[in-house]
Design a protein around this motif. Structure first.
Motif, PDB file in Angstrom:
ATOM      1  N   LYS A 301       0.822  -1.208   0.000  1.00  0.00           N
ATOM      2  CA  LYS A 301       0.000   0.000   0.000  1.00  0.00           C
ATOM      3  C   LYS A 301       0.858   1.260   0.000  1.00  0.00           C
ATOM      4  N   GLY A 302       2.021   1.163   0.611  1.00  0.00           N
ATOM      5  CA  GLY A 302       2.876   2.338   0.671  1.00  0.00           C
ATOM      6  C   GLY A 302       3.720   2.557  -0.567  1.00  0.00           C
ATOM      7  N   SER A 303       3.745   1.589  -1.452  1.00  0.00           N
ATOM      8  CA  SER A 303       4.686   1.710  -2.561  1.00  0.00           C
ATOM      9  C   SER A 303       4.148   2.573  -3.690  1.00  0.00           C
ATOM     10  N   GLU A 304       5.020   3.366  -4.250  1.00  0.00           N
ATOM     11  CA  GLU A 304       4.614   4.250  -5.331  1.00  0.00           C
ATOM     12  C   GLU A 304       4.140   3.440  -6.531  1.00  0.00           C
ATOM     13  N   ARG A 305       4.851   2.364  -6.809  1.00  0.00           N
ATOM     14  CA  ARG A 305       4.497   1.554  -7.970  1.00  0.00           C
ATOM     15  C   ARG A 305       3.064   1.044  -7.871  1.00  0.00           C
ATOM     16  N   PHE A 306       2.730   0.509  -6.699  1.00  0.00           N
ATOM     17  CA  PHE A 306       1.370  -0.013  -6.519  1.00  0.00           C
ATOM     18  C   PHE A 306       0.329   1.091  -6.682  1.00  0.00           C
ATOM     19  N   GLN A 307       0.587   2.207  -6.038  1.00  0.00           N
ATOM     20  CA  GLN A 307      -0.390   3.295  -6.108  1.00  0.00           C
ATOM     21  C   GLN A 307      -0.581   3.772  -7.543  1.00  0.00           C
ATOM     22  N   THR A 308       0.531   3.868  -8.257  1.00  0.00           N
ATOM     23  CA  THR A 308       0.442   4.363  -9.623  1.00  0.00           C
ATOM     24  C   THR A 308      -0.248   3.356 -10.538  1.00  0.00           C
ATOM     25  N   LEU A 309       0.168   2.104 -10.425  1.00  0.00           N
ATOM     26  CA  LEU A 309      -0.470   1.085 -11.257  1.00  0.00           C
ATOM     27  C   LEU A 309      -1.969   1.017 -10.959  1.00  0.00           C
ATOM     28  N   SER A 310      -2.328   1.119  -9.683  1.00  0.00           N
ATOM     29  CA  SER A 310      -3.745   1.083  -9.315  1.00  0.00           C
ATOM     30  C   SER A 310      -4.496   2.231  -9.983  1.00  0.00           C
ATOM     31  N   LEU A 311      -3.891   3.400  -9.900  1.00  0.00           N
ATOM     32  CA  LEU A 311      -4.525   4.576 -10.495  1.00  0.00           C
ATOM     33  C   LEU A 311      -4.709   4.383 -12.001  1.00  0.00           C
ATOM     34  N   PHE A 312      -3.659   3.965 -12.686  1.00  0.00           N
ATOM     35  CA  PHE A 312      -3.744   3.814 -14.135  1.00  0.00           C
ATOM     36  C   PHE A 312      -4.775   2.753 -14.515  1.00  0.00           C
ATOM     37  N   ALA A 313      -4.753   1.646 -13.773  1.00  0.00           N
ATOM     38  CA  ALA A 313      -5.648   0.541 -14.126  1.00  0.00           C
ATOM     39  C   ALA A 313      -7.090   0.834 -13.740  1.00  0.00           C
ATOM     40  N   SER A 314      -7.308   1.931 -13.026  1.00  0.00           N
ATOM     41  CA  SER A 314      -8.689   2.274 -12.690  1.00  0.00           C
ATOM     42  C   SER A 314      -9.361   2.990 -13.850  1.00  0.00           C
ATOM     43  N   ILE A 315      -8.575   3.310 -14.869  1.00  0.00           N
ATOM     44  CA  ILE A 315      -9.143   3.977 -16.037  1.00  0.00           C
ATOM     45  C   ILE A 315      -9.715   2.936 -16.990  1.00  0.00           C
ATOM     46  N   TYR A 316     -10.897   3.183 -17.447  1.00  0.00           N
ATOM     47  CA  TYR A 316     -11.578   2.232 -18.320  1.00  0.00           C
ATOM     48  C   TYR A 316     -10.740   2.004 -19.577  1.00  0.00           C
ATOM     49  N   GLY A 317     -10.418   0.753 -19.828  1.00  0.00           N
ATOM     50  CA  GLY A 317      -9.630   0.445 -21.019  1.00  0.00           C
ATOM     51  C   GLY A 317      -8.149   0.251 -20.741  1.00  0.00           C
ATOM     52  N   ASP A 336       0.432  13.364 -16.245  1.00  0.00           N
ATOM     53  CA  ASP A 336       1.367  12.717 -17.168  1.00  0.00           C
ATOM     54  C   ASP A 336       0.613  12.012 -18.284  1.00  0.00           C
ATOM     55  N   LEU A 337      -0.421  11.304 -17.905  1.00  0.00           N
ATOM     56  CA  LEU A 337      -1.192  10.564 -18.906  1.00  0.00           C
ATOM     57  C   LEU A 337      -1.878  11.507 -19.864  1.00  0.00           C
ATOM     58  N   GLU A 338      -2.405  12.588 -19.331  1.00  0.00           N
ATOM     59  CA  GLU A 338      -3.115  13.530 -20.196  1.00  0.00           C
ATOM     60  C   GLU A 338      -2.182  14.130 -21.227  1.00  0.00           C
ATOM     61  N   ILE A 339      -0.994  14.434 -20.792  1.00  0.00           N
ATOM     62  CA  ILE A 339      -0.008  14.951 -21.744  1.00  0.00           C
ATOM     63  C   ILE A 339       0.342  13.853 -22.754  1.00  0.00           C
ATOM     64  N   TYR A 340       0.592  12.678 -22.214  1.00  0.00           N
ATOM     65  CA  TYR A 340       0.993  11.576 -23.071  1.00  0.00           C
ATOM     66  C   TYR A 340      -0.066  11.270 -24.132  1.00  0.00           C
ATOM     67  N   TYR A 341      -1.290  11.308 -23.718  1.00  0.00           N
ATOM     68  CA  TYR A 341      -2.356  10.984 -24.651  1.00  0.00           C
ATOM     69  C   TYR A 341      -2.931  12.231 -25.330  1.00  0.00           C
ATOM     70  N   GLY A 342      -2.350  13.347 -25.067  1.00  0.00           N
ATOM     71  CA  GLY A 342      -2.748  14.553 -25.774  1.00  0.00           C
ATOM     72  C   GLY A 342      -4.094  15.118 -25.373  1.00  0.00           C
ATOM     73  N   VAL A 343      -4.372  15.130 -24.084  1.00  0.00           N
ATOM     74  CA  VAL A 343      -5.614  15.734 -23.621  1.00  0.00           C
ATOM     75  C   VAL A 343      -5.345  17.184 -23.284  1.00  0.00           C
ATOM     76  N   GLU A 344      -6.237  18.044 -23.681  1.00  0.00           N
ATOM     77  CA  GLU A 344      -6.091  19.427 -23.281  1.00  0.00           C
ATOM     78  C   GLU A 344      -6.856  19.605 -21.995  1.00  0.00           C
ATOM     79  N   ARG A 345      -6.114  19.996 -20.986  1.00  0.00           N
ATOM     80  CA  ARG A 345      -6.742  20.190 -19.685  1.00  0.00           C
ATOM     81  C   ARG A 345      -7.822  21.240 -19.807  1.00  0.00           C
ATOM     82  N   ASP A 346      -8.557  21.438 -18.755  1.00  0.00           N
ATOM     83  CA  ASP A 346      -9.597  22.437 -18.801  1.00  0.00           C
ATOM     84  C   ASP A 346     -10.777  21.896 -19.568  1.00  0.00           C
TER      85      ASP A 346
END
Length: 591
Positions: A301-317, A336-346
């Motif tokens: 639960k304390g590990s960055e890797r777990f938290q990040t993977l959990s967050l990413f995998a919570s996205i549909y698809g 990071d993901l939004e930039i990577y996938y080219g999402v314009e914030r806002d």
DNA sequence: CGGCATACG
DNA sequence: CGTA
DNA sequence: GCCG
């Protein structure tokens, strides 16, 4: 703009949805009439001629101040806006109505204001029912005149009433209050397609929490060893994210067994006898008993890797594999993901631009693993999922699940009268909040089901309620070469938003799954989609191991000769498999 | 040591 | 692979 | 990771 206050909705566990049969948890039946302005009465609200907002409001009032029930014959008081006898008879059998107080909605409002049930004299809804309504009025002044002819005050013996598909004949919530009420002539629905009445009790004593099959172990929503279950589930989740599926399965099974264990665990000896608790997991449980936690789970639960993977995998698809790939690219946050996938914030995907999303085809084997050509590209569809993430992460209160069901069923009944449905998924298992809403539909006339899924989705889409279609598909019969058999299962995975006229509207988009089954496979589909996942898995395992049968959501076949079986009810599925009945609220084999 | 639910896109 |  |  969308600042309609979301209904706080304190009392839950309320009325069960139209044809779904989830019940409040068996444990308590608190009778606290405190905080309720009225004594605990059973009130049934006749939906006809009421718009969605009124239904929700009245239901809420009745829930908070008294009590509601889902069958007219079980009620003491019927509330209806209908004033003509002929009209009421389309929704409540006359013989039943004669044994109730049948009053207008105003009676409820005034009684609550008054702090107690008022005489019904001034609120009689149907002229012909004046006498009987006054007789059965719950205000206790006129009770003594119990020279009643019939009136068995406890619920009448309930003769098998002719049941019709009167599932919510309310108008669409889009049209305001007036009621055209189209398409009359109720369609008669065979008894077996409706939920059992009365519901089937679960015989806990004949079930076996030591069974190796989850479908024989009654598991409550929350168990007495819940914190241990959560620790094990953390490890399971981590294994899954890391791609260690078999290990994950073992933790899942272990947790599932603990979930069904009815005693507080105090010693290791209690659990080592249970199935799926082996050396490794037994050791972890020992650790938990000594320290109150499992070290590995805490570390995870304390590990960055777990938290990040959990967050990413919570996205549909995005699943474990993609999540790991993104992590390896040194991406860590949603930004990071939004930039990577080219999402314009806002706010981008905001506003109701309807999007049709097609599932991204998989890369061929030979070019996977060569992370090259398509690193930030392609997945235009992940951008959509990113935009939806926040909304879809919110949980859906039961009352809103019911509202969504009402709205969808109303549209469907307009489209094709006579449909039958069950809200399945976690809702049916009694969860107080759901991640999504799953509804299984059928129609007594098999020939009317084909194509309905697509039509309904199109209609909801036209009305702005379905904003995204993530997936639209059909299943077929087991026939390897399906000849005269049309598909008997159709499925749509969508994103849904309540119309702004709904009292529950707050602009949050929700995942909504619509499943259409032919009537022969309706109940197998309902079982499948009710879950939980582990329960479902083990019922299939059981069918294979003990019966040599194959069980999937679109049917049951014998493996050696492919003979098909069509149980007529949910109970018959259990009987066919030689299993004891387990109520949906006891199928919570997963965390 | 093989099996672990099953189906679709 | 991802989803139910 | 656990079972037969």
């Amino acid at each position: 703009m969308p600042f309609k206050r979301p209904r706080p909705n304190p009392t839950q566990g309320g009325p069960n949805s139209e044809s779904s049969s989830s019940r409040p948890l068996p444990a308590k039946q608190t009778k606290t009439s405190t905080a309720k302005g009225l004594p605990d009465m059973k009130i049934y609200i006749v939906q006809a001629k009421l718009d969605a907002e009124s239904i929700a409001t009245l239901t809420g009032l009745a829930e908070r101040h008294s009590g509601v029930c889902r069958n007219a014959e079980d009620a003491e008081v019927l509330i209806t806006a209908v004033s003509m006898r002929r009209r009421l008879e389309r929704h409540v059998p006359w013989e039943i109505a004669k044994t109730k107080a049948v009053v207008t909605p105003q009676w409820l409002r005034d009684s609550i204001e008054h702090g107690g049930p008022l005489p019904c004299d001034d609120y009689v809804a149907i002229g012909d029912l004046h006498e009987t309504t006054v007789q059965h009025c719950p205000d206790c002044n006129c009770k003594p005149c119990g020279c009643s002819d019939d009136s068995p005050s406890p619920t009448p013996p309930t003769s098998p009433r002719p049941r019709t598909a009167e599932l919510s004949s309310s108008p669409t919530s889009l049209s305001a209050a007036s009621v055209p009420e189209p398409a009359e002539r109720a369609v008669y629905v065979p008894e077996n397609l409706l939920p059992p009445d009365p519901p089937i009790p679960t015989k806990l004593e004949t079930l076996d929490y030591t069974s190796r099959y989850a479908c024989q172990r009654p598991a409550p929503l929350v168990c007495v060893n819940q914190s241990l279950v959560r620790e094990l589930d953390t490890i399971r989740h981590s294994r899954w994210l890391e791609g260690e599926d078999r290990s994950a399965l073992s933790y899942e099974r272990a947790a599932s067994v603990i979930k069904a264990y009815p005693h507080k665990i105090r010693s290791l000896a209690q659990v080592v006898k249970l199935p799926f608790i082996g050396t490794k997991i037994g050791g972890l449980i020992e650790q938990y008993l000594n320290t109150g936690t499992i070290l590995e789970a805490e570390t995870i639960k304390g590990s960055e890797r777990f938290q990040t993977l959990s967050l990413f995998a919570s996205i549909y698809g995005i699943g474990p594999s993609t999540a790991r790939r993104l992590y390896d690219l040194n991406l860590r946050t949603l930004e990071d993901l939004e930039i990577y996938y080219g999402v314009e914030r806002d706010d981008v995907g905001r506003q109701s631009q309807i999007v049709e999303v097609e599932e991204k085809p998989q890369h061929p084997r030979w070019m996977r693993g060569q992370r090259a050509a398509d690193d930030g590209l392609g997945d235009s569809w992940i951008r959509v999922a990113l935009g939806l993430r926040e909304d879809l992460a919110k949980r859906i209160p039961r009352a809103e699940v019911e509202e969504m069901g009402r709205v969808v069923i109303t549209e469907l009944n307009d489209l094709k009268p006579g449909c039958v449905s069950t809200i399945v998924g976690g809702y049916r298992r009694g969860k107080r909040e759901s991640n999504d809403v799953d509804i299984v539909f059928t129609h007594p006339d098999a020939s009317k089901v084909k194509g309905l899924c697509k039509s309904l989705v199109r209609r909801l889409h036209e009305r702005g309620m379905v904003t995204h279609v993530m997936h639209l598909s059909s299943f077929h019969t087991h026939d390897p070469l399906r000849l005269h058999h049309w598909d008997n299962l159709e499925k749509a995975l969508t994103v849904f938003i309540l119309p702004p006229t709904s009292p529950f509207y707050d602009g949050t988009r929700r995942r909504l799954d619509l499943i259409f089954a032919s009537p022969e496979v309706y109940w197998t589909a309902v079982i499948g989609w009710t879950g939980s996942i582990m329960f479902q898995r083990d019922i299939r395992q059981w069918a294979k191991d003990k019966l040599g049968m194959k069980f999937d959501s679109s049917g049951i076949t014998r493996r050696y000769d492919s003979k098909e079986f069509y149980p007529k009810t949910e109970k018959e599925v259990f009987e066919l498999f030689g299993l004891q009945w387990v109520d949906p609220t006891w199928r919570n084999a997963d965390l």
